[in-house]
Structures are given as structure tokens and as C-alpha cells.
Motif scaffolding. Structure first.
Motif, PDB file in Angstrom:
ATOM      1  N   ILE A  54       8.427  32.439  34.139  1.00 47.56           N
ATOM      2  CA  ILE A  54       9.397  31.383  33.881  1.00 47.56           C
ATOM      3  C   ILE A  54       8.752  30.463  32.847  1.00 47.56           C
ATOM      4  CG2 ILE A  54      10.678  29.443  34.862  1.00 47.56           C
ATOM      5  CD1 ILE A  54      10.398  31.059  37.596  1.00 47.56           C
ATOM      6  N   VAL A  55       9.377  30.377  31.697  1.00 42.62           N
ATOM      7  CA  VAL A  55       8.801  29.638  30.569  1.00 42.62           C
ATOM      8  C   VAL A  55       9.687  28.440  30.241  1.00 42.62           C
ATOM      9  CG1 VAL A  55       8.059  29.816  28.164  1.00 42.62           C
ATOM     10  CG2 VAL A  55       7.830  31.791  29.679  1.00 42.62           C
ATOM     11  N   VAL A  56       9.062  27.274  30.136  1.00 38.57           N
ATOM     12  CA  VAL A  56       9.756  26.050  29.751  1.00 38.57           C
ATOM     13  C   VAL A  56       8.992  25.442  28.577  1.00 38.57           C
ATOM     14  CG1 VAL A  56      10.474  23.746  30.483  1.00 38.57           C
ATOM     15  CG2 VAL A  56      10.609  25.655  32.093  1.00 38.57           C
ATOM     16  N   ASP A  57       9.667  25.256  27.480  1.00 38.94           N
ATOM     17  CA  ASP A  57       9.050  24.701  26.268  1.00 38.94           C
ATOM     18  C   ASP A  57       7.774  25.448  25.885  1.00 38.94           C
ATOM     19  OD1 ASP A  57      11.077  22.808  26.111  1.00 38.94           O
ATOM     20  OD2 ASP A  57       9.938  21.297  27.218  1.00 38.94           O
ATOM     21  N   GLY A  58       7.822  26.777  25.997  1.00 39.64           N
ATOM     22  CA  GLY A  58       6.686  27.608  25.614  1.00 39.64           C
ATOM     23  C   GLY A  58       5.554  27.668  26.623  1.00 39.64           C
ATOM     24  N   GLN A  59       5.713  27.039  27.772  1.00 40.19           N
ATOM     25  CA  GLN A  59       4.664  26.999  28.787  1.00 40.19           C
ATOM     26  C   GLN A  59       5.130  27.740  30.042  1.00 40.19           C
ATOM     27  OE1 GLN A  59       3.551  22.983  29.748  1.00 40.19           O
ATOM     28  NE2 GLN A  59       2.301  23.595  31.473  1.00 40.19           N
ATOM     29  N   VAL A  60       4.280  28.632  30.567  1.00 45.92           N
ATOM     30  CA  VAL A  60       4.598  29.329  31.811  1.00 45.92           C
ATOM     31  C   VAL A  60       4.431  28.336  32.964  1.00 45.92           C
ATOM     32  CG1 VAL A  60       3.945  31.191  33.385  1.00 45.92           C
ATOM     33  CG2 VAL A  60       3.925  31.587  30.919  1.00 45.92           C
ATOM     34  N   VAL A  61       5.519  28.110  33.695  1.00 42.52           N
ATOM     35  CA  VAL A  61       5.494  27.172  34.819  1.00 42.52           C
ATOM     36  C   VAL A  61       5.573  27.892  36.159  1.00 42.52           C
ATOM     37  CG1 VAL A  61       6.431  25.255  33.477  1.00 42.52           C
ATOM     38  CG2 VAL A  61       7.994  26.764  34.736  1.00 42.52           C
ATOM     39  N   GLY A  62       5.795  29.186  36.124  1.00 42.49           N
ATOM     40  CA  GLY A  62       5.921  29.971  37.345  1.00 42.49           C
ATOM     41  C   GLY A  62       6.434  31.348  37.013  1.00 42.49           C
ATOM     42  N   ALA A  63       6.956  32.021  38.030  1.00 46.45           N
ATOM     43  CA  ALA A  63       7.506  33.359  37.812  1.00 46.45           C
ATOM     44  C   ALA A  63       8.479  33.698  38.930  1.00 46.45           C
ATOM     45  CB  ALA A  63       6.395  34.399  37.745  1.00 46.45           C
ATOM     46  N   ILE A  64       9.303  34.686  38.644  1.00 50.02           N
ATOM     47  CA  ILE A  64      10.259  35.205  39.622  1.00 50.02           C
ATOM     48  C   ILE A  64       9.978  36.686  39.813  1.00 50.02           C
ATOM     49  CG2 ILE A  64      11.944  35.516  37.751  1.00 50.02           C
ATOM     50  CD1 ILE A  64      14.181  35.193  39.849  1.00 50.02           C
ATOM     51  N   GLY A  65      10.100  37.135  41.050  1.00 48.03           N
ATOM     52  CA  GLY A  65       9.988  38.546  41.365  1.00 48.03           C
ATOM     53  C   GLY A  65      11.185  38.978  42.184  1.00 48.03           C
ATOM     54  N   VAL A  66      11.704  40.159  41.889  1.00 45.83           N
ATOM     55  CA  VAL A  66      12.868  40.684  42.605  1.00 45.83           C
ATOM     56  C   VAL A  66      12.566  42.097  43.057  1.00 45.83           C
ATOM     57  CG1 VAL A  66      15.324  41.283  42.431  1.00 45.83           C
ATOM     58  CG2 VAL A  66      14.444  39.252  41.250  1.00 45.83           C
ATOM     59  N   SER A  67      12.936  42.394  44.292  1.00 43.99           N
ATOM     60  CA  SER A  67      12.790  43.741  44.843  1.00 43.99           C
ATOM     61  C   SER A  67      13.948  44.023  45.778  1.00 43.99           C
ATOM     62  CB  SER A  67      11.472  43.856  45.615  1.00 43.99           C
ATOM     63  OG  SER A  67      11.319  45.156  46.133  1.00 43.99           O
ATOM     64  N   GLY A  68      14.415  45.264  45.771  1.00 45.55           N
ATOM     65  CA  GLY A  68      15.441  45.669  46.726  1.00 45.55           C
ATOM     66  C   GLY A  68      16.837  45.767  46.154  1.00 45.55           C
ATOM     67  N   ALA A  69      16.981  45.604  44.846  1.00 46.35           N
ATOM     68  CA  ALA A  69      18.297  45.830  44.232  1.00 46.35           C
ATOM     69  C   ALA A  69      18.525  47.342  44.175  1.00 46.35           C
ATOM     70  CB  ALA A  69      18.344  45.192  42.848  1.00 46.35           C
ATOM     71  N   SER A  70      19.547  47.772  43.479  1.00 45.88           N
ATOM     72  CA  SER A  70      19.891  49.200  43.491  1.00 45.88           C
ATOM     73  C   SER A  70      18.845  50.082  42.820  1.00 45.88           C
ATOM     74  CB  SER A  70      21.263  49.412  42.850  1.00 45.88           C
ATOM     75  OG  SER A  70      21.259  48.937  41.515  1.00 45.88           O
ATOM     76  N   ASN A  71      18.066  49.534  41.870  1.00 54.19           N
ATOM     77  CA  ASN A  71      16.988  50.298  41.223  1.00 54.19           C
ATOM     78  C   ASN A  71      16.049  49.324  40.515  1.00 54.19           C
ATOM     79  OD1 ASN A  71      18.083  49.809  38.524  1.00 54.19           O
ATOM     80  ND2 ASN A  71      19.629  51.360  39.024  1.00 54.19           N
ATOM     81  N   ALA A  72      14.979  49.846  39.956  1.00 59.11           N
ATOM     82  CA  ALA A  72      13.973  48.997  39.308  1.00 59.11           C
ATOM     83  C   ALA A  72      14.545  48.255  38.105  1.00 59.11           C
ATOM     84  CB  ALA A  72      12.768  49.830  38.897  1.00 59.11           C
ATOM     85  N   ALA A  73      15.420  48.896  37.357  1.00 62.64           N
ATOM     86  CA  ALA A  73      16.018  48.234  36.196  1.00 62.64           C
ATOM     87  C   ALA A  73      16.863  47.041  36.630  1.00 62.64           C
ATOM     88  CB  ALA A  73      16.853  49.225  35.385  1.00 62.64           C
ATOM     89  N   ARG A  74      17.562  47.183  37.748  1.00 60.77           N
ATOM     90  CA  ARG A  74      18.373  46.058  38.251  1.00 60.77           C
ATOM     91  C   ARG A  74      17.467  44.963  38.820  1.00 60.77           C
ATOM     92  NH1 ARG A  74      22.196  43.876  36.729  1.00 60.77           N
ATOM     93  NH2 ARG A  74      22.890  43.167  38.765  1.00 60.77           N
TER      94      ARG A  74
ATOM     95  N   ALA B  91      14.684  44.118  37.566  1.00 58.30           N
ATOM     96  CA  ALA B  91      14.274  43.414  36.352  1.00 58.30           C
ATOM     97  C   ALA B  91      15.414  42.583  35.773  1.00 58.30           C
ATOM     98  CB  ALA B  91      13.764  44.410  35.319  1.00 58.30           C
ATOM     99  N   ALA B  92      16.621  43.124  35.732  1.00 59.20           N
ATOM    100  CA  ALA B  92      17.765  42.395  35.172  1.00 59.20           C
ATOM    101  C   ALA B  92      18.054  41.134  35.981  1.00 59.20           C
ATOM    102  CB  ALA B  92      18.995  43.296  35.129  1.00 59.20           C
ATOM    103  N   ILE B  93      17.933  41.233  37.286  1.00 60.71           N
ATOM    104  CA  ILE B  93      18.169  40.070  38.144  1.00 60.71           C
ATOM    105  C   ILE B  93      17.072  39.022  37.913  1.00 60.71           C
ATOM    106  CG2 ILE B  93      18.231  39.300  40.558  1.00 60.71           C
ATOM    107  CD1 ILE B  93      19.550  42.129  41.143  1.00 60.71           C
ATOM    108  N   ALA B  94      15.834  39.480  37.796  1.00 61.88           N
ATOM    109  CA  ALA B  94      14.724  38.558  37.534  1.00 61.88           C
ATOM    110  C   ALA B  94      14.894  37.877  36.176  1.00 61.88           C
ATOM    111  CB  ALA B  94      13.393  39.302  37.602  1.00 61.88           C
ATOM    112  N   VAL B  95      15.271  38.639  35.161  1.00 56.85           N
ATOM    113  CA  VAL B  95      15.478  38.068  33.828  1.00 56.85           C
ATOM    114  C   VAL B  95      16.607  37.044  33.867  1.00 56.85           C
ATOM    115  CG1 VAL B  95      16.316  38.624  31.498  1.00 56.85           C
ATOM    116  CG2 VAL B  95      14.494  39.983  32.529  1.00 56.85           C
ATOM    117  N   ALA B  96      17.685  37.350  34.579  1.00 56.79           N
ATOM    118  CA  ALA B  96      18.807  36.405  34.679  1.00 56.79           C
ATOM    119  C   ALA B  96      18.347  35.094  35.305  1.00 56.79           C
ATOM    120  CB  ALA B  96      19.946  37.017  35.488  1.00 56.79           C
ATOM    121  N   GLY B  97      17.508  35.173  36.320  1.00 60.64           N
ATOM    122  CA  GLY B  97      16.996  33.949  36.938  1.00 60.64           C
ATOM    123  C   GLY B  97      16.099  33.169  35.998  1.00 60.64           C
ATOM    124  N   ALA B  98      15.154  33.848  35.381  1.00 60.56           N
ATOM    125  CA  ALA B  98      14.195  33.175  34.491  1.00 60.56           C
ATOM    126  C   ALA B  98      14.886  32.600  33.266  1.00 60.56           C
ATOM    127  CB  ALA B  98      13.096  34.153  34.079  1.00 60.56           C
TER     128      ALA B  98
END
Length: 164
Positions: A124-144, A146-153
Motif C-alpha cells: 500500500i503506497v501513499v505519496d511514494g511511501q509504503v505504509v503497509g500491505a494487503i494480502g488476499v487468499s481464498g478467492a476463486s484463484n490466485a489471479a483473483r 491478486a486482483a482483489i488485493a490490487v483493488a484494495g491497495a
């Protein structure tokens, strides 16, 4: 000799003044609990678009768990996996897919570096600085995951979410 001695004294005074004015701390952006919840909400909205479950973990920049949400249906171990994906993304300051791709490409010693070098973790990047991160597991597949994590971040940082 007197000129050299005066020069050295002046140089020492200038160095001391520079150290006195040197910045010994700096301001740093940090992720709040409200921010973590907003990130999880953006990710959950993406999961719900696909009628998917999953575990969504948000960590701070040191990889410490701040918020965890489980959307049913998902599996119990998903909570642990999503947290480890988020920690991995926070501490490496990179999407976990980069590590997974490196391992698939033959860099198997990376398996011993961290516990979840799997697709689905995003910094999770704010003004070029990493302030944290999101992890997602258990969606329909690994690509999803990642897509869910990207949507959150990206939803949190104001960037448009990528579509997969």
C-alpha cells in the motif's frame, strides 16, 4: 601556521554547527485502523463483484497485522495465508507475484526466505511511501486473489484499480 590553525578551528566550528542542525528524525506516514478498514472495504467490494469469498489481511509497514476480514465462503487457513502474503508484500515492498514468478523461474532458494511468496499480496503506497500491505487468499484463484488485493491497495491510494 597561524593561518592553518585558524582554518582548522573554523572548519571544526562549521562541522559542529552542521551536526547540530542535522535532522535526526523524519516524518513518516503511517496507516491508521480507519485506513486499514477502508482498504479492506475496497477489496471486499471487488470480491463481491465476482461473488467470491476470501480472507483479506491488512498489515502496517513492519508487517504487523492491523485488520483481518473473512468473507464467506472461504477456507480457515486463508486467514493465515492472507496475513503472510500481506507481511511479505510489506517487508519486501513489492507485490508478492514478483517473488512467486522468481521461484517458478528457478530461484527456489527464495522458498526459504519467507513463508508466503504467493500471488495476492500488494504493498500500500501513499505519496511514494509504503505504509503497509494487503494480502488476499481464498478467492476463486490466485489471479483473483491478486486482483482483489490490487483493488484494495489502489482504491485506497486513489489510483484506478487494475482490471483482470
Amino acid at each position: 601556521m597561524k593561518l592553518t590553525g585558524s582554518f582548522l578551528v573554523a572548519l571544526a566550528l562549521a562541522a559542529a554547527a552542521g551536526r547540530a542542525q542535522a535532522q535526526v528524525t523524519e516524518g513518516k506516514k503511517t496507516l491508521t485502523l480507519e485506513g486499514a478498514k477502508a482498504i479492506a472495504a475496497a477489496a471486499a467490494a471487488e470480491a463481491k463483484k465476482g461473488n467470491e469469498g476470501g480472507s483479506i489481511a491488512i498489515v502496517d509497514d513492519g508487517g504487523n497485522l492491523m485488520y483481518l476480514e473473512r468473507i464467506q465462503p472461504t477456507f480457515p487457513m486463508g486467514a493465515t495465508i492472507s496475513t503472510e502474503k500481506a507481511r511479505t508484500a510489506a517487508l519486501f515492498q513489492k507485490p508478492t507475484k514478483i517473488l512467486e514468478d522468481a521461484i517458478v523461474g528457478g530461484r527456489t532458494p527464495l522458498l526459504n526466505v519467507w513463508s508466503a511468496p504467493l500471488n495476492g499480496g500488494e504493498p500500500i503506497v501513499v505519496d511514494g511511501q509504503v505504509v503497509g500491505a494487503i494480502g488476499v487468499s481464498g478467492a476463486s484463484n490466485a489471479a483473483r486473489d491478486a486482483a482483489i488485493a490490487v483493488a484494495g491497495a489502489r482504491g485506497f491510494s486513489g489510483q484506478p484499480a487494475a482490471s483482470n
